[in-house]
Design a protein around this motif. Structure first.
Motif, short mmCIF file in Angstrom:
data_model
loop_
_atom_site.label_atom_id
_atom_site.label_comp_id
_atom_site.label_asym_id
_atom_site.label_seq_id
_atom_site.Cartn_x
_atom_site.Cartn_y
_atom_site.Cartn_z
N UNK A 125 54.63 91.14 44.16
CA UNK A 125 55.50 90.19 44.85
C UNK A 125 56.85 90.04 44.17
N UNK A 126 56.89 90.38 42.88
CA UNK A 126 58.11 90.30 42.09
C UNK A 126 58.13 91.44 41.09
N UNK A 127 59.29 91.71 40.53
CA UNK A 127 59.38 92.67 39.42
C UNK A 127 60.01 91.96 38.23
N UNK A 128 59.65 92.41 37.05
CA UNK A 128 60.26 91.90 35.82
C UNK A 128 60.95 93.05 35.11
N UNK A 129 62.12 92.76 34.56
CA UNK A 129 62.87 93.76 33.81
C UNK A 129 63.08 93.24 32.40
N UNK A 130 63.29 94.15 31.46
CA UNK A 130 63.49 93.74 30.07
C UNK A 130 64.62 94.57 29.47
N UNK A 131 64.29 95.73 28.89
CA UNK A 131 65.34 96.54 28.28
C UNK A 131 66.42 96.94 29.28
N UNK A 132 66.04 97.00 30.54
CA UNK A 132 67.02 97.30 31.59
C UNK A 132 68.19 96.32 31.55
N UNK A 133 67.88 95.03 31.35
CA UNK A 133 68.94 94.02 31.37
C UNK A 133 69.64 93.91 30.02
N UNK A 134 69.00 94.37 28.96
CA UNK A 134 69.72 94.46 27.69
C UNK A 134 70.80 95.53 27.78
N UNK A 135 70.46 96.62 28.46
CA UNK A 135 71.43 97.70 28.66
C UNK A 135 72.54 97.28 29.61
N UNK A 136 72.18 96.56 30.67
CA UNK A 136 73.15 96.12 31.68
C UNK A 136 72.91 94.65 31.98
N UNK A 137 73.59 93.74 31.27
CA UNK A 137 73.37 92.31 31.48
C UNK A 137 73.70 91.82 32.89
N UNK A 138 74.41 92.64 33.68
CA UNK A 138 74.71 92.29 35.07
C UNK A 138 73.85 93.08 36.05
N UNK A 139 72.67 93.53 35.60
CA UNK A 139 71.83 94.37 36.45
C UNK A 139 71.52 93.69 37.78
N UNK A 140 71.26 92.40 37.76
CA UNK A 140 70.95 91.70 39.00
C UNK A 140 72.08 91.77 40.01
N UNK A 141 73.30 91.60 39.54
CA UNK A 141 74.47 91.68 40.43
C UNK A 141 74.67 93.11 40.93
N UNK A 142 74.51 94.07 40.04
CA UNK A 142 74.68 95.47 40.44
C UNK A 142 73.58 95.91 41.40
N UNK A 143 72.35 95.40 41.19
CA UNK A 143 71.24 95.71 42.10
C UNK A 143 71.53 95.16 43.49
N UNK A 144 72.11 93.97 43.55
CA UNK A 144 72.45 93.39 44.85
C UNK A 144 73.41 94.29 45.61
N UNK A 145 74.43 94.78 44.93
CA UNK A 145 75.39 95.67 45.58
C UNK A 145 74.70 96.94 46.05
N UNK A 146 73.84 97.51 45.20
CA UNK A 146 73.14 98.75 45.55
C UNK A 146 72.28 98.59 46.79
N UNK A 147 71.76 97.37 47.00
CA UNK A 147 70.88 97.11 48.13
C UNK A 147 71.59 96.40 49.28
N UNK A 148 72.93 96.37 49.21
CA UNK A 148 73.71 95.83 50.31
C UNK A 148 73.72 94.32 50.42
N UNK A 149 73.51 93.63 49.30
CA UNK A 149 73.46 92.18 49.30
C UNK A 149 74.70 91.60 48.61
#
Length: 370
Positions: A320-344
């Motif tokens: 129902x959800x995903x959790x990220x860890x080292x991904x967000x250490x590498x890219x602290x704006x991963x959530x914002x960039x993921x939104x753009x990638x998915x058209x949000x």
């Protein structure tokens, strides 16, 4: 509409999206008290675009810390430091923030990973450890004391006290740590639990003490706030925890009133071979528990890097959800960039909106550099 960026109710808490930032130890506390490092680390994560941030594994008693530099929540100074940090973060972010309460058991009393590779602490910093059985994590590690009834009672009370402190400090959520080879998993896994009493042997017996701790935490934490658990889906070793056992444990916790099950793996056996370089390598454990306990909210974690991968995990019903860890250490704006990638929409903080894709002509060039 992206499923990853759709709201999700987790018990009484409604998240703006289905991205959680998993607990990540920073090994930067002093006597269990958070430091300026934690302020910048957690403040940055609270602006990452994730729907939930969970603070690192925090020892419920001094003996329960992984290392001597871990955070703790067993005294007033630690509680006050967390409360002050949460008050500060609330002035610029409404992202829900939880804390993972933990006891390291036989894997306690270590150095931070950058000191002697995180091995056992030296005589000047070491302490006596405890576990389900008097079996060391490695041959050259300290041998823990097998917990007797009084010791188990003490640990339960420590979890209860830390839970109450977490509420007073202002956390939105508590996550019980029952994974990665720490104390509760040491009882759950036959690889570390060699007891012959009512706490060893059958799965029912091995679950007895972890479920006692879980019930005590459930009773101490208000139903108006979310409560979850992180558990192992596998030990990656023959004779260890299996997905079926994880599902049984998860079902018991769900019936107890836990609002989510966060699936991970490993940590009970030092020699286990874990394919941590494979994207989504732990997702099958989440999928197995979701299939067995379909009414539960299940979180998948493990080398989730690509936003489309995260979207597919949810769209396929594996979690129902995903959790990220080292991904967000590498890219602290991963959530914002993921939104753009998915058209949000990015939903950037107003102070940073000038860097939004729709307003900054340099966005494409900056992202192309990645």
């Amino acid at each position: 509409m992206s499923l990853l960026f759709s709201p999700r109710a987790v018990g009484p808490l409604t998240l703006k999206n289905r991205i959680a930032i998993a607990p990540m130890c920073q090994y930067s506390a002093v006597d269990g008290v958070i430091q300026p490092w934690h302020a910048q680390h957690l403040g940055k994560l609270a602006l990452s675009g994730a729907g939930l941030v969970i603070v690192e594994a925090t020892g419920v008693e001094a003996e329960g810390r992984i290392s001597w530099a871990d955070t703790g929540l067993w005294n007033d100074e630690q509680e006050a430091a967390f409360a002050a940090l949460l008050r500060d973060i609330r002035t610029y972010s409404d992202t829900p923030i939880g804390i993972q309460l933990a006891h390291a058991g036989r894997k306690a009393s270590t150095n931070p990973p950058w000191i002697e590779r995180g091995g056992p602490a030296g005589p000047d910093k070491a302490w006596t450890t405890s576990s389900a059985s008097a079996v060391p994590f490695k041959d050259d590690w300290h041998t823990p004391v097998a917990l007797d009834q009084a010791g188990m009672d003490r640990v339960v009370e420590a979890f209860v006290d830390a839970t109450r402190r977490a509420e007073r400090a202002g956390f939105d959520l508590v996550e019980l740590h029952a994974a990665h080879g720490y104390l509760l998993t040491q009882f759950l896994s036959p690889l570390s639990n060699h007891r012959t009493d009512e706490f060893g042997g059958s799965l029912e017996n091995r679950m007895r003490f972890p479920l006692r701790v879980a019930q005590a935490v459930r009773d101490a934490w208000p139903r108006t706030k979310a409560l979850g658990v992180r558990l192992n889906g596998s030990d990656w070793t023959d004779g260890g925890i299996t997905p079926d056992e994880a599902s049984a444990f998860g079902a018991a916790l769900h019936a107890m009133g836990y609002d989510y099950l966060h699936l991970t793996s490993g940590g009970n056996v030092a020699t286990a071979r874990i394919p941590g370089d494979q994207p989504g390598y732990q997702v099958p454990f989440a999928a197995a528990v979701k299939a067995a306990v379909p009414d539960a909210t299940v979180i998948a974690v493990g080398m989730i890097v690509d936003p489309h991968q995260a979207e597919q995990i949810i769209a396929s019903g594996q979690a129902d959800m995903v959790a990220i860890a080292r991904t967000v250490l590498d890219d602290p704006n991963w959530g914002h960039h993921a939104a753009v990638a998915l058209g949000q929409a990015e939903q950037m903080p107003k102070q940073y909106e000038r860097a939004d894709k729709s307003t900054w002509p340099g966005y494409a060039k900056a992202r192309a550099a990645d």
